[in-house]
Structure formats: C-alpha cells, structure tokens
Design a protein around this motif. Sequence first.
Motif, PDB file in Angstrom:
ATOM      1  N   GLY A  57       0.819  -1.210   0.000  1.00 60.84           N
ATOM      2  CA  GLY A  57       0.000   0.000   0.000  1.00 60.84           C
ATOM      3  C   GLY A  57       0.852   1.259   0.000  1.00 60.84           C
ATOM      4  N   VAL A  58       1.894   1.268   0.821  1.00 58.63           N
ATOM      5  CA  VAL A  58       2.809   2.414   0.875  1.00 58.63           C
ATOM      6  C   VAL A  58       3.497   2.607  -0.474  1.00 58.63           C
ATOM      7  N   LEU A  59       3.816   1.501  -1.143  1.00 57.91           N
ATOM      8  CA  LEU A  59       4.519   1.588  -2.427  1.00 57.91           C
ATOM      9  C   LEU A  59       3.646   2.148  -3.549  1.00 57.91           C
ATOM     10  N   LEU A  60       2.363   2.257  -3.322  1.00 58.83           N
ATOM     11  CA  LEU A  60       1.508   2.930  -4.301  1.00 58.83           C
ATOM     12  C   LEU A  60       1.909   4.393  -4.438  1.00 58.83           C
ATOM     13  N   PHE A  61       2.589   4.905  -3.407  1.00 55.42           N
ATOM     14  CA  PHE A  61       3.051   6.295  -3.408  1.00 55.42           C
ATOM     15  C   PHE A  61       4.578   6.361  -3.458  1.00 55.42           C
ATOM     16  N   SER A  62       5.179   5.306  -4.033  1.00 56.93           N
ATOM     17  CA  SER A  62       6.645   5.193  -4.022  1.00 56.93           C
ATOM     18  C   SER A  62       7.347   6.220  -4.901  1.00 56.93           C
ATOM     19  N   LEU A  63       6.578   7.054  -5.588  1.00 57.50           N
ATOM     20  CA  LEU A  63       7.181   8.158  -6.333  1.00 57.50           C
ATOM     21  C   LEU A  63       7.902   9.099  -5.372  1.00 57.50           C
ATOM     22  N   PHE A  64       7.458   9.078  -4.118  1.00 60.66           N
ATOM     23  CA  PHE A  64       8.066   9.903  -3.079  1.00 60.66           C
ATOM     24  C   PHE A  64       9.111   9.063  -2.334  1.00 60.66           C
ATOM     25  N   PRO A  65      10.348   9.516  -2.280  1.00 55.92           N
ATOM     26  CA  PRO A  65      11.442   8.727  -1.694  1.00 55.92           C
ATOM     27  C   PRO A  65      11.157   8.136  -0.308  1.00 55.92           C
ATOM     28  N   PRO A  66      10.584   8.875   0.648  1.00 59.54           N
ATOM     29  CA  PRO A  66      10.323   8.266   1.962  1.00 59.54           C
ATOM     30  C   PRO A  66       9.386   7.059   1.873  1.00 59.54           C
ATOM     31  N   ALA A  67       8.365   7.169   1.007  1.00 61.77           N
ATOM     32  CA  ALA A  67       7.433   6.057   0.818  1.00 61.77           C
ATOM     33  C   ALA A  67       8.147   4.873   0.169  1.00 61.77           C
ATOM     34  N   TRP A  68       9.050   5.157  -0.757  1.00 59.84           N
ATOM     35  CA  TRP A  68       9.806   4.068  -1.417  1.00 59.84           C
ATOM     36  C   TRP A  68      10.661   3.323  -0.406  1.00 59.84           C
ATOM     37  N   LEU A  69      11.377   4.055   0.425  1.00 56.84           N
ATOM     38  CA  LEU A  69      12.251   3.436   1.413  1.00 56.84           C
ATOM     39  C   LEU A  69      11.455   2.611   2.423  1.00 56.84           C
ATOM     40  N   LEU A  70      10.369   3.187   2.922  1.00 57.80           N
ATOM     41  CA  LEU A  70       9.547   2.488   3.928  1.00 57.80           C
ATOM     42  C   LEU A  70       8.884   1.253   3.319  1.00 57.80           C
ATOM     43  N   GLY A  71       8.319   1.418   2.134  1.00 56.05           N
ATOM     44  CA  GLY A  71       7.638   0.298   1.495  1.00 56.05           C
ATOM     45  C   GLY A  71       8.586  -0.814   1.096  1.00 56.05           C
ATOM     46  N   THR A  72       9.765  -0.443   0.606  1.00 52.05           N
ATOM     47  CA  THR A  72      10.751  -1.450   0.195  1.00 52.05           C
ATOM     48  C   THR A  72      11.263  -2.227   1.402  1.00 52.05           C
ATOM     49  N   ALA A  73      11.545  -1.523   2.489  1.00 52.66           N
ATOM     50  CA  ALA A  73      12.019  -2.185   3.705  1.00 52.66           C
ATOM     51  C   ALA A  73      10.969  -3.146   4.240  1.00 52.66           C
ATOM     52  N   GLY A  74       9.722  -2.683   4.292  1.00 54.30           N
ATOM     53  CA  GLY A  74       8.638  -3.527   4.795  1.00 54.30           C
ATOM     54  C   GLY A  74       8.404  -4.744   3.926  1.00 54.30           C
ATOM     55  N   LEU A  75       8.428  -4.554   2.599  1.00 53.12           N
ATOM     56  CA  LEU A  75       8.204  -5.675   1.688  1.00 53.12           C
ATOM     57  C   LEU A  75       9.355  -6.672   1.768  1.00 53.12           C
ATOM     58  N   SER A  76      10.581  -6.187   1.950  1.00 52.31           N
ATOM     59  CA  SER A  76      11.731  -7.081   2.097  1.00 52.31           C
ATOM     60  C   SER A  76      11.573  -7.980   3.311  1.00 52.31           C
ATOM     61  N   VAL A  77      11.191  -7.380   4.439  1.00 52.61           N
ATOM     62  CA  VAL A  77      10.999  -8.153   5.671  1.00 52.61           C
ATOM     63  C   VAL A  77       9.853  -9.141   5.502  1.00 52.61           C
ATOM     64  N   ALA A  78       8.767  -8.696   4.874  1.00 55.07           N
ATOM     65  CA  ALA A  78       7.606  -9.573   4.677  1.00 55.07           C
ATOM     66  C   ALA A  78       7.971 -10.774   3.810  1.00 55.07           C
ATOM     67  N   LYS A  79       8.763 -10.544   2.773  1.00 56.25           N
ATOM     68  CA  LYS A  79       9.170 -11.649   1.905  1.00 56.25           C
ATOM     69  C   LYS A  79      10.111 -12.612   2.637  1.00 56.25           C
ATOM     70  N   ILE A  80      10.988 -12.083   3.468  1.00 52.55           N
ATOM     71  CA  ILE A  80      11.866 -12.950   4.258  1.00 52.55           C
ATOM     72  C   ILE A  80      11.044 -13.791   5.224  1.00 52.55           C
ATOM     73  N   ASP A 214       4.554  -9.583  -9.090  1.00 53.30           N
ATOM     74  CA  ASP A 214       5.541  -8.639  -8.584  1.00 53.30           C
ATOM     75  C   ASP A 214       5.912  -7.530  -9.560  1.00 53.30           C
ATOM     76  N   TYR A 215       5.955  -7.856 -10.857  1.00 53.76           N
ATOM     77  CA  TYR A 215       6.515  -6.912 -11.815  1.00 53.76           C
ATOM     78  C   TYR A 215       5.519  -6.358 -12.833  1.00 53.76           C
ATOM     79  N   VAL A 216       4.261  -6.790 -12.729  1.00 53.72           N
ATOM     80  CA  VAL A 216       3.257  -6.256 -13.652  1.00 53.72           C
ATOM     81  C   VAL A 216       2.069  -5.676 -12.881  1.00 53.72           C
ATOM     82  N   ILE A 217       1.339  -6.535 -12.177  1.00 60.50           N
ATOM     83  CA  ILE A 217       0.097  -6.093 -11.540  1.00 60.50           C
ATOM     84  C   ILE A 217       0.334  -5.023 -10.482  1.00 60.50           C
ATOM     85  N   HIS A 218       1.211  -5.305  -9.527  1.00 60.28           N
ATOM     86  CA  HIS A 218       1.417  -4.329  -8.458  1.00 60.28           C
ATOM     87  C   HIS A 218       1.989  -3.010  -8.967  1.00 60.28           C
ATOM     88  N   PRO A 219       3.003  -3.012  -9.841  1.00 62.66           N
ATOM     89  CA  PRO A 219       3.470  -1.730 -10.381  1.00 62.66           C
ATOM     90  C   PRO A 219       2.387  -0.983 -11.162  1.00 62.66           C
TER      91      PRO A 219
END
Length: 372
Positions: A57-80, A214-219
């Motif tokens: 959800g946060v990555l929907l606004f990943s055009l903004f750097p803080p949202a990108w960093l937060l969303g990427t970190a969260g998704l990384s942990v979730a995938k692990i 991961d690379y079509v629908i969500h983006p």
Amino acid sequence: MTAIDPTAHLTAEQIEELGRELDAIRDEVIAGRGEKDAAYIRKVISAQRKLELASRGVLLFSLFPPAWLLGTAGLSVAKIMDNMEIGHNVLHGQWDWMRDPKIHSTTWEWDHVSPSEQWKHSHNELHHTYTNVMGKDNDLGYGIMRVDEDQKWHPLHLGQPLWNFLNACFFEYGIAAYDLELGKNLPKQQRRSPEFRARAKAVGRKIRKQVLKDYVIHPLLSGPSFLPTLAATFTANLVRNIWSHSVIMCGHFPEGVQVFERRSIEGETRGQWYLRQMMGSANISGSRAMHFMTGNLSHQIEHHLFPDLPSNRYAEVAVKVRALFEKYELQYVTGPLPKQVFSAWHRVFRLSLPNRKPKLRTADREPELLAA
C-alpha cells in the motif's frame, strides 16, 4: 584437508546411545506441542500478511522517496518472513499436527518461483536425508561449486566465487534450477522425459505467476509510481534472496563443517544419521530477532536433527543438544552471522583454487569422512 575423523573417539555403542538420547528430546517436544505453538504460527502468518499488504500500500506512493524506502524495507521483511519462518517450516510439515488445511505442508504454496512440491522433494527428501554427502546432496554447493579438496579441481572452479555471488542474487531461480536437476537433465534425451517436461512446465507456470504479481500487476496499480514500485519489488526480492542464501550458506558451508563420501552412509543406523547431521551443520548465534528472521535456521544443527519439530521450539532444544555435544566431546560449530558468513566465503574462495598440498593416499586417510 585433514583426514582426522572428529567422531573417531566414539564407539558404536556410544553412537547408538546418542541416537536414543536425541530421540528422547524429540519425543518430549512432540508430546508437549499444543495451543501455544499453534497460536505462534498463526500470529506470525497474520503479521506477515498485514506487513506485506501495508508495504504494498505504501509503495503505491513510491514516487516519493520516503514512501519508497519504507515500502521497500517492509516488503523485504515480509518476503523474508514468508520464505524463512513460514514457508520453509510449513513445507517441512512442522505444523501438520494442527490438522489445519490452511497451514499444512500438502496445501501451502509460497512466494517463491520454485513450486512447493518440487522443493519438498529436493529439500526434504534429498537434502535432509543425504546431508553433506557428495554426489547425493544437491544443496551441497548447489551443483555449481567445488566443496572439498577431494573433488578434482578444474580451471572453471576459479570462477566459483562469482557463481556463488550470482546464485545469491537470484537464489530463488537457482533453487528452482536444481530442483529440476538441470545438470543431468540438459542432454536432449533427458529433456524429452515426460516427467521432466511436466516439472519444467510447473516451474514455468510458477515463474509467470510470480513475475505477473511482482513486476506487472502491483506496479500497474501504482499508476504514476510504476517504475519506483517496480524497482522496490526487485530490491525486496534481491534482499530476500541474498539473506536466505547467506543463512543457508552459514548452515552447511563454514569451516569446520564436515563433508561425507557416498560409501559412508551404506548401512547407516539411526544414531549414525543423527551424528552426520550434527557434524554436517552449523549454527548462527544472536538475538531472538536474528533467530526469527532466519526462520530459526540459525539453529541449523537442531533443525537437521529434528526437521519436523515446530521452529519456535528450536531455542529450547538447542540447550539440550549442545549439552550432548559436550558430553560426547564433539565440536558444536556456531558463531555470529558476520563470522559465519566470512567463514563460508573463505571456504568458497579456498576451494576455488587447486590443492596446495598433495592428497593423502587412500590407505593413509579415513575413507568415511572428508573434513574440510
């Protein structure tokens, strides 16, 4: 290479007694499984799904750097979490005793390009049965690396640090490849096998599903944030791959972990199987958070002794297992993550080079165990 067998001081009777003591530890945990354990895995699954949903959800606004960093970190942990503490352990049947069809090894599918059924065969049936047996355990060097001085050196081995790094970056694809046993199935006559073709098609379907998600629908759902979301998802998968590869490398490849010849398992008893798991695995020391993020594979020794016990019980089991190592005067290979990663990579580099010492004659060395 040393030809000294670190288990040579044990008699056959002691090895079988060790097996009985380990059986008793396992039986005690099985008898004590209950609602507290079930609540644990349900809580972990719920937390993982909420974290992944929030991060996407946060990555929907990943055009903004803080949202990108937060969303990427969260998704990384979730995938692990999905890969390590949930998927790996559910597929081991650790939670089958709950009789919950939604958390069962026969129904679970994970966020991974390797289909769960194929992974269970190559990992549960082959790796855990033939742990660190050269030519039998596909996880030992992943079929692309030299893992012991006794293996014939070839100039191609000079590149194995690079192969290992690339395997780490795209680890889930590497796992799918050796689940398919591509090495022996690449010849044309093998590729025509109906069984291999069916398994290859299953992998292809799973890859398409993962790529589409991961690379079509969500983006696409991110609209103007398409490219940042695409980059975030790639980064999360990269982080997950490198992390899981590092944890697994630390479990079976640090200096001090033993490698075995095929003939060593002929007529192997229950006690001898246990002993091979003990000598062929290594642990990672650290905090509860470290253990959780490794899927409790930081307790790799205990996991290999008891692969079907709930992962949340490995910490308590480790105390008893380590006491047995001391009782039988065996080396319990463990250390913090940086130390174990360095040790594993040191071994990768060392074995990429030709032997600096001549091999011992067969008559001068223990034939059963190759200690690297």
